[in-house]
Design an enzyme around this catalytic site. Structure first.
Site, PDB file in Angstrom:
ATOM      1  N   PHE B 131      37.635  33.215  36.922  1.00  0.00           N
ATOM      2  CA  PHE B 131      37.594  34.403  37.643  1.00  0.00           C
ATOM      3  C   PHE B 131      38.821  34.225  38.681  1.00  0.00           C
ATOM      4  O   PHE B 131      38.900  33.154  39.574  1.00  0.00           O
ATOM      5  CB  PHE B 131      36.027  34.397  38.463  1.00  0.00           C
ATOM      6  CG  PHE B 131      35.989  35.491  39.369  1.00  0.00           C
ATOM      7  CD1 PHE B 131      34.912  36.355  38.889  1.00  0.00           C
ATOM      8  CD2 PHE B 131      36.415  35.817  40.629  1.00  0.00           C
ATOM      9  CE1 PHE B 131      34.351  37.505  39.380  1.00  0.00           C
ATOM     10  CE2 PHE B 131      36.169  37.051  41.350  1.00  0.00           C
ATOM     11  CZ  PHE B 131      35.086  37.897  40.922  1.00  0.00           C
ATOM     12  N   SER B 136      38.834  42.661  36.819  1.00  0.00           N
ATOM     13  CA  SER B 136      38.631  43.191  35.680  1.00  0.00           C
ATOM     14  C   SER B 136      38.081  44.547  35.434  1.00  0.00           C
ATOM     15  O   SER B 136      36.970  44.689  36.242  1.00  0.00           O
ATOM     16  CB  SER B 136      37.826  42.048  34.632  1.00  0.00           C
ATOM     17  OG  SER B 136      37.403  42.535  33.463  1.00  0.00           O
ATOM     18  N   LEU B 266      39.573  30.190  25.553  1.00  0.00           N
ATOM     19  CA  LEU B 266      40.230  28.847  25.200  1.00  0.00           C
ATOM     20  C   LEU B 266      40.754  27.924  26.254  1.00  0.00           C
ATOM     21  O   LEU B 266      40.858  26.794  25.928  1.00  0.00           O
ATOM     22  CB  LEU B 266      41.534  29.042  24.324  1.00  0.00           C
ATOM     23  CG  LEU B 266      41.633  30.028  23.157  1.00  0.00           C
ATOM     24  CD1 LEU B 266      42.883  30.303  22.783  1.00  0.00           C
ATOM     25  CD2 LEU B 266      40.512  29.691  22.235  1.00  0.00           C
ATOM     26  N   GLY B 267      40.546  28.071  27.352  1.00  0.00           N
ATOM     27  CA  GLY B 267      41.034  27.154  28.503  1.00  0.00           C
ATOM     28  C   GLY B 267      41.039  27.984  29.804  1.00  0.00           C
ATOM     29  O   GLY B 267      41.001  29.458  29.773  1.00  0.00           O
ATOM     30  N   VAL B 268      41.474  27.256  30.798  1.00  0.00           N
ATOM     31  CA  VAL B 268      41.659  27.764  32.110  1.00  0.00           C
ATOM     32  C   VAL B 268      43.100  27.596  32.670  1.00  0.00           C
ATOM     33  O   VAL B 268      43.517  26.460  32.467  1.00  0.00           O
ATOM     34  CB  VAL B 268      40.583  27.119  33.077  1.00  0.00           C
ATOM     35  CG1 VAL B 268      40.717  27.624  34.467  1.00  0.00           C
ATOM     36  CG2 VAL B 268      39.110  27.392  32.848  1.00  0.00           C
ATOM     37  N   ILE B 269      43.673  28.898  32.514  1.00  0.00           N
ATOM     38  CA  ILE B 269      45.263  28.713  33.066  1.00  0.00           C
ATOM     39  C   ILE B 269      45.443  28.281  34.533  1.00  0.00           C
ATOM     40  O   ILE B 269      44.690  28.947  35.387  1.00  0.00           O
ATOM     41  CB  ILE B 269      45.979  29.989  32.681  1.00  0.00           C
ATOM     42  CG1 ILE B 269      45.858  30.316  31.396  1.00  0.00           C
ATOM     43  CG2 ILE B 269      47.398  29.933  33.406  1.00  0.00           C
ATOM     44  CD1 ILE B 269      46.433  31.726  31.097  1.00  0.00           C
ATOM     45  N   ARG B 393      37.926  56.780  42.447  1.00  0.00           N
ATOM     46  CA  ARG B 393      36.875  56.357  41.480  1.00  0.00           C
ATOM     47  C   ARG B 393      35.430  55.937  42.006  1.00  0.00           C
ATOM     48  O   ARG B 393      34.328  56.595  41.562  1.00  0.00           O
ATOM     49  CB  ARG B 393      37.513  55.430  40.399  1.00  0.00           C
ATOM     50  CG  ARG B 393      36.630  54.949  39.340  1.00  0.00           C
ATOM     51  CD  ARG B 393      36.901  53.816  38.330  1.00  0.00           C
ATOM     52  NE  ARG B 393      36.370  52.698  39.400  1.00  0.00           N
ATOM     53  CZ  ARG B 393      36.403  51.421  39.304  1.00  0.00           C
ATOM     54  NH1 ARG B 393      37.063  51.177  38.140  1.00  0.00           N
ATOM     55  NH2 ARG B 393      36.174  50.599  40.079  1.00  0.00           N
ATOM     56  N   TYR B 455      47.828  56.589  29.009  1.00  0.00           N
ATOM     57  CA  TYR B 455      46.701  56.062  29.972  1.00  0.00           C
ATOM     58  C   TYR B 455      45.877  57.391  30.303  1.00  0.00           C
ATOM     59  O   TYR B 455      46.360  58.411  30.491  1.00  0.00           O
ATOM     60  CB  TYR B 455      47.381  55.684  31.300  1.00  0.00           C
ATOM     61  CG  TYR B 455      46.334  54.763  32.165  1.00  0.00           C
ATOM     62  CD1 TYR B 455      46.321  53.337  32.346  1.00  0.00           C
ATOM     63  CD2 TYR B 455      45.473  55.754  33.054  1.00  0.00           C
ATOM     64  CE1 TYR B 455      45.569  52.928  33.410  1.00  0.00           C
ATOM     65  CE2 TYR B 455      44.295  54.925  33.840  1.00  0.00           C
ATOM     66  CZ  TYR B 455      44.575  53.745  34.146  1.00  0.00           C
ATOM     67  OH  TYR B 455      43.821  53.222  35.030  1.00  0.00           O
TER      68      TYR B 455
END
Lengths: 535, 535
Positions: B131, B136, B266-269, B393, B455
């Site tokens: 997070f 997102s 796949l992993g945590v940047i 929105r 968009y």
């Protein structure tokens, strides 16, 4: 069937053991003249090797009748597919010790052929070596070891058509086996070009460029073939991967980026939709000389960090400049070129020249205004020398010289120390290995806002009969120097087998796990280009 | 510990359920005024949801004492980490049916914390949802289902420092949890900028941008954050992946490109070396209006296929232009902007305007010369509306409207038909689902020589109480239209959970095999962001 299809409009014969066309090879006198520049080379050139002298055994497998028409066991074809065109390969051929000769050469003509060949190979423990133009300089297209029952060289050059053109989106669907001139010839009537001109252009294929992430025409911005890929079609033993034609996407990790640079280990690229260019009509070029190489580096960095985006921005150190005829007074030479299909580029060249001059460069205004923007004498000299270079390398090999070219990339903070260390340590290693002084030259081939790609050429008289061992000794030191400076083992030549030690040090361990897992999933019988990249 | 660290220089409160700052939310009157534009919306705004009304149960797991200081079970924190900020998330919150509330929220402060948390989670069947800013819009940061014993939201925002700057190579090492303003504030004293300005800039992190391949500031050339990555540091359950800092490399498939877009699966940047820019000092912008949208598309394509490289090249259709205040006469509006740190850009703007005029565009020369190159009224109107849009929105959501924004990319040959099909079919689907007419607007956000990124914004009065179902019905049709046109399910919003159906159709099957294999290798307990991308 023939494996030696001449290029369109030519009937010239390709060399099975050395670079390019047989008729372009230096003759004995030229070899000796070149050798005279390197103390300790042979007094008589090594003879040109002959296929008839090779020990070519019977193939260990026979393809099923359904595939027989795609496959040949012809000795000439097998010999021509035994290795790439690295110095190491040429030296082995000259000494009668080539790499393992493949049992068979296949020339598929469609995707189904490739699928069928992969299915057969997987079922019969036959290693498959994807083969485009065969110009690998990293041991990328040979088989080493004996873990497989037989070896099949999979030559894609019969799949060489431009299948579709979408002029609106300026892109084309092109088969992977098309050599550079073959695909450009098909694009030309449409006023379009892929504009990917590696040194190997005549002798390498689209599929080879994609599989190795080849460096191309542009010195800045879009430097690699990767940037021009819209979508890929890849035949893997686990099925065919066809990505959508997209100008860009953010949907998960890029599928194409997994196959780009996979060097035939995950699948066989059979076609791609490629982004094309209009042919440039505005061109301007010039050369700038510098008495101080480090100031030249600063100039190039400033140009790379501007938004001028030169198409050509090659910095030759004094040795490179001398060899290519660009300068003979110990200067470094920066070759600048701008081009555009849509707008004039004189201003951009002028701005770049201003930057170069502010770092002590001596620009040549006359060159800049030469007809058709072809650039001046230094530019032309450089370009001719560039294309001739691999032939010269082979000529030197015939007089027993060891020649190693390797390229890398590093961030600007590292570049000066890296170049110094390569010059010093690789030069010392060559001297130690041979007792002869070596020349170590450097040029920057591609530049970025955050770094540059130096390209090194090392030449030294070898130990007669032992040239490959000398090369290996020099290479080990070069690899160590690159690793110590965290400079990539390859910017655009690929990893192949020769760069595996450096690549294994560079690749993050979790990525190696992921890559091996992907390999296991896509190539469960481990027949695809064994020994390359992983495993 | 606090999970609501205010941005530097502010003490404004973030909304747990809606976009951005609480004090920027439209009030009831504004919500009603917006709703008046959409026939069928509610006569009274839905009340602002309260955490106290949520059914927040006791955490199903307790972290070990060694990790306790990193973890909170505070209800406010858990609620704020339950979902992202998609319309779908806001609507669920407004109707008191949020996604599953995570059991715990962790705020690691260093790589070792992340490793320890992943180790613990793997051993205890705890799903880990990385997070960042929580912005997102694709269901990327929530947990769905009940396959795991518990859910941990891994909030990276305590790792928000610029750790190192290499001014020579114009790059910086930055922790992944830095929000846009937080990292820019640290770069500013060095005269540098990452210049990545997504709509979510204030509320999203570097790590989030990298994990989702976010689209950024530049409308052309370097459109995605991917292009500015020099190296990544990624903590996976199988170990830490640290790629070398390289300006470019051809050594195998790019390790970074596997993790870019991996969306926490796949992993945590945890950090990245990023390529930076100097702040632009030369700017010029203008707007051009077109009475004919299809001619405007042609103009944009011609500009994209030139080498002018505008930083901004946004084409607003008449509906977008109206909503943003850029035009009110039914025109389409092209907003053009050029910028450079090193050279004047007036000529490039002039050339782009010439192209636009040759396709029927009406340029506004006055705007172009406005002070400091800020652009004129249409440009400013567009920018203000752009940043305000997500608040609007949410205001519409409070009066029961369904609002869906989705973006895609396709090649130019497909773009006009794609836009028509979305307008027609998605508009019809919205009408069918609600009985009310919908507005469907379109803009191009990023453009390429071979295609563009449209968009879309769809707004319609929902079925009261059933807004999420309406959204799902509209989304299914949108996904089908994109798939039929081979337009990507996302150009820069990511896949998350909401785009999985479209992504699964788009992703080549062999790549899915490879990705799943990589996932199995790096995340053997399958705790990382389950349900996203794969599996």
């Amino acid at each position: 069937m023939s494996t030696a299809s001449p290029l369109p409009g030519t009937s010239r014969t390709r060399s099975w053991w050395g670079w390019g066309y047989v008729d372009a090879h230096p003759d004995d006198a030229e070899c000796l003249a070149m050798g005279a520049l390197l103390p300790g080379t042979l007094a008589r050139p090594l003879p040109i090797p002959r296929v008839a002298d090779l020990d070519i055994t019977r193939p260990a497998v026979t393809p099923p009748s359904a595939l027989a028409h795609l496959v040949t066991a012809d000795p000439e074809a097998r010999a021509a597919h035994a290795m790439g065109k690295a110095y190491r390969d040429v030296a082995r051929a000259l000494r009668g010790r080539p790499g393992r000769i493949p049992d068979l050469v296949a020339l598929p003509t469609c995707d189904q052929d490739v699928t069928d060949l992969l299915d057969w190979a997987g079922d019969h423990d036959v290693a498959v070596i994807p083969f485009g133009g065969g110009s690998s300089v990293v041991g990328g297209v040979e088989y080493r070891g004996d873990a497989h029952r037989a070896v099949l060289s999979l030559d894609l050059t019969s799949m060489d058509r431009v299948l579709e053109i979408d002029a609106t989106s300026r892109s084309a669907r092109i088969q992977a086996g098309a050599l550079g001139p073959v695909l450009e010839q098909q694009l030309r009537p449409h006023g379009l070009t892929l504009r990917h001109f590696p040194q190997s252009f005549e002798f390498s294929t689209l599929g080879g460029w994609l599989a190795t992430r080849a460096g191309g025409h542009y010195a800045t911005v879009h430097t690699h073939i990767d940037d021009f890929v819209q979508s890929l079609r890849v035949i893997t033993p686990a099925g065919t991967s066809t990505s959508w034609r997209l100008p860009a996407s953010g949907a998960g990790p890029s599928p194409d980026r997994l196959f780009l640079g996979s060097e035939g280990t995950l699948g066989v690229i059979t076609e791609a939709w490629m982004r094309l260019q209009q042919r440039p009509v505005h061109k301007a070029s010039a050369s700038v000389s510098f008495t101080d190489f480090s100031r030249a580096l600063d100039a190039v960095r400033a140009i790379a960090q501007s938004d001028l985006a030169p198409a050509n921005c090659r910095l030759l150190d004094p040795g490179e400049a001398l060899l290519s005829g660009a300068a003979s007074d110990g200067s470094s030479v920066l070759v600048l070129g701008f081009e555009s299909a849509t707008s004039r580029v004189d201003d951009r060249l002028a701005s770049a020249l201003d930057i170069a001059r502010s770092h002590g460069g001596q620009g040549d205004d006359e060159e800049r205004n030469s007809p058709a923007g072809a650039g001046g004498s230094a530019v032309s000299a450089w370009r001719s020398a560039f294309l001739r270079m691999p032939y010269i390398r082979d000529g030197l090999a015939r007089v027993g010289a060891v020649v190693e070219t390797f390229e890398t990339a590093a961030t600007w903070d590292t570049v000066p120390a890296l170049i110094d260390a390569v010059r010093t340590e690789v030069g010392a290693a060559a001297l130690k290995a041979t007792g002869h002084p070596a020349t170590v030259n450097c040029r920057l081939t591609h530049v970025y806002p955050d770094g540059a790609a130096p390209y090194f050429t090392v030449a030294v008289a070898g130990r007669p009969g032992d040239e490959v061992a000398v090369w290996d000794e020099i290479k080990a030191v070069a690899t160590e120097v690159l690793h110590r400076h965290r400079a990539t083992i390859t910017h655009h030549h690929a990893v192949g087998r020769d760069h595996r030690p450096g690549y294994d040090l560079q690749r993050p361990a979790p990525f190696a796990l992921a890559l091996q897992a992907a390999k296991d999933a896509l190539d469960p019988h481990h027949v695809l280009n064994p020994g390359v990249l992983i495993g």
